[in-house]
Design an enzyme around this catalytic site. Structure first.
Site, PDB file in Angstrom:
ATOM      1  N   SER A  61       0.787  -1.241   0.000  1.00  0.00           N
ATOM      2  CA  SER A  61       0.000   0.000   0.000  1.00  0.00           C
ATOM      3  C   SER A  61       0.815   1.286   0.000  1.00  0.00           C
ATOM      4  CB  SER A  61      -0.921   0.031   1.208  1.00  0.00           C
ATOM      5  OG  SER A  61      -2.101  -0.648   0.888  1.00  0.00           O
ATOM      6  N   LYS A  64       0.426   3.435  -2.894  1.00  0.00           N
ATOM      7  CA  LYS A  64      -0.768   4.287  -3.048  1.00  0.00           C
ATOM      8  C   LYS A  64      -0.415   5.771  -2.929  1.00  0.00           C
ATOM      9  CE  LYS A  64      -3.813   0.595  -1.650  1.00  0.00           C
ATOM     10  NZ  LYS A  64      -4.164  -0.274  -0.566  1.00  0.00           N
ATOM     11  N   TYR A 189      -3.177  -2.460 -10.511  1.00  0.00           N
ATOM     12  CA  TYR A 189      -3.152  -2.369  -9.039  1.00  0.00           C
ATOM     13  C   TYR A 189      -2.328  -3.512  -8.437  1.00  0.00           C
ATOM     14  CZ  TYR A 189      -4.758  -2.477  -4.207  1.00  0.00           C
ATOM     15  OH  TYR A 189      -4.786  -2.506  -2.835  1.00  0.00           O
ATOM     16  N   TYR A 241      -3.901   3.303   7.865  1.00  0.00           N
ATOM     17  CA  TYR A 241      -5.193   2.619   7.897  1.00  0.00           C
ATOM     18  C   TYR A 241      -6.045   3.192   9.035  1.00  0.00           C
ATOM     19  CZ  TYR A 241      -2.324  -0.799   5.333  1.00  0.00           C
ATOM     20  OH  TYR A 241      -1.470  -1.421   4.462  1.00  0.00           O
ATOM     21  N   VAL A 259       1.172  -3.807   3.814  1.00  0.00           N
ATOM     22  CA  VAL A 259       1.146  -5.099   4.489  1.00  0.00           C
ATOM     23  C   VAL A 259       2.400  -5.948   4.233  1.00  0.00           C
ATOM     24  CG1 VAL A 259      -1.376  -5.253   4.709  1.00  0.00           C
ATOM     25  CG2 VAL A 259      -0.242  -6.194   2.672  1.00  0.00           C
TER      26      VAL A 259
HETATM   27  N1  GLU Z   1      -2.066  -5.641  -2.167  1.00  0.00           N
HETATM   28  C1  GLU Z   1      -2.671  -5.466  -0.890  1.00  0.00           C
HETATM   29  C2  GLU Z   1      -4.165  -5.610  -1.005  1.00  0.00           C
HETATM   30  O1  GLU Z   1      -4.712  -5.098  -1.936  1.00  0.00           O
HETATM   31  C3  GLU Z   1      -2.335  -4.111  -0.359  1.00  0.00           C
HETATM   32  C4  GLU Z   1      -2.842  -3.931   1.004  1.00  0.00           C
HETATM   33  C5  GLU Z   1      -2.004  -3.079   1.875  1.00  0.00           C
HETATM   34  O2  GLU Z   1      -0.781  -3.036   1.830  1.00  0.00           O
HETATM   35  O3  GLU Z   1      -2.647  -2.397   2.664  1.00  0.00           O
HETATM   36  O4  GLU Z   1      -4.803  -6.231  -0.204  1.00  0.00           O
END
Ligand code: GLU
Length: 305
Positions: A61, A64, A189, A241, A259
């Site tokens: 993430s 992002k 993604y 988060y 994650v």
């Molecule tokens: N590829 C992970 C998902 O889409 C990213 C989640 C994350 O790092 O928060 O679940």
């Protein structure tokens, strides 16, 4: 700085035992849960590292923040804000709940899964491959690392098991929030989340954001200051988060976690910090990574509040 980083890593290593590596994407479950490393890159380009800073992990993430940066550079924020809100989210990062219950059906912000998927069509590039390369090229530029690549094992694993993300994307397609070809957008993604990095790479991305889009050391402009400001504002409010509020009170710095166990921080005007510690808490954040950043923040008085 070097002895401070060595000390912070040594003091917090015990916290790696308190978390669990992510296993909902099977390829992530092989990460070394004992690893803990840090890299600091200041806005002048000086760099220090300690612990397992050379450990590879998938960016997840943290990417992002870069996809948001690209979208802000490539499209007017007014058009992005028509389909994605810039608000905090108290649900988990892959929650579908608010998409259904809110009247607008908009994802709450671009740093949770739904928002990060919906923002991909705003990145420039006619073909989907061009959009993907736009983000990868910016990451290579910001990290000064041309060998940045997708980890194929993680990518395949994400693709095979990413049904929650598929659900989010198809739901958003049904409400008109997500434009374009759903499978192509999801593929970008999944690939972006699977990019392999070290603490050095994410510290450098953080340093560019900290320096309002200027490359540390050289001063070359790679992004607009206003786009960087918005990314940092989102990191401060939504980057950890549904633990972002607690993190703001304990640490007080703009940060984005993933994650894979990484956390990227951008301290305005000062430095970027990259931390890795794959053992996660129940919110999906690195247990030891949070401790390291909170320790460092209080020692160096980094809190922006
Ligand atoms: N590829 C992970 C998902 O889409 C990213 C989640 C994350 O790092 O928060 O679940």
């Amino acid at each position: 700085m070097q002895s401070l980083l060595d000390d912070v890593i040594a003091r917090n290593r015990q916290w790696t035992q308190k978390g669990k590596v992510a296993d909902y994407i099977p390829a992530l479950s092989t990460a070394n849960s004992d690893a803990l490393g840090i890299c600091v890159t200041d806005v002048n380009g000086q760099e220090w590292a300690a612990g397992d800073a050379r450990t590879f992990f998938s960016i997840q993430s943290i990417v992002k923040a870069v996809t948001l940066l690209c979208a802000l550079e490539d499209a007017p924020i007014r058009s992005i804000a028509k389909v994605i809100s810039f608000e905090v989210c108290s649900d988990s990062f892959d929650s579908i709940a608010n998409l259904e219950t809110s009247r607008s059906h908009k994802p709450l912000n671009p740093l949770i899964n739904s928002g990060a998927i919906a923002i991909i069509p705003f990145i420039s590039g006619k073909a989907y491959e061009e959009k993907f390369l736009r983000v990868v090229k910016l990451i290579r530029q910001m990290t000064r690392n041309q060998s940045i690549e997708v980890n194929d094992k993680v990518y395949k694993s994400e693709t095979l098991t990413g049904n929650r993300n598929r659900a989010l994307a198809y739901y958003m397609k049904s409400t008109g929030t997500l434009s374009g070809d759903v499978e192509e957008v999801l593929d970008i993604y999944f690939r972006l989340c699977s990019i392999e990095v070290t603490c050095h790479d994410i510290a450098r991305i953080g340093a560019v954001l900290a320096g309002d889009g200027l490359m540390p050391g050289t001063g070359e402009a790679v992004a607009n200051p206003n786009s960087c400001r918005i990314v940092k504002a989102m990191m401060s409010t939504c980057g950890m988060y549904n633990e972002s509020g607690a993190f703001a009170t304990s640490t007080g710095i703009p940060a984005k976690s993933g994650v894979g166990g990484g956390i990227m921080a951008a301290i305005p005007g000062k430095m970027g910090i990259g931390v890795v510690g794959p053992a996660l808490n129940s919110k999906g954040n690195s247990v030891a990574g949070i401790r390291v950043l909170s320790d460092l923040s209080s020692k160096l008085k980094l809190s922006i509040y």
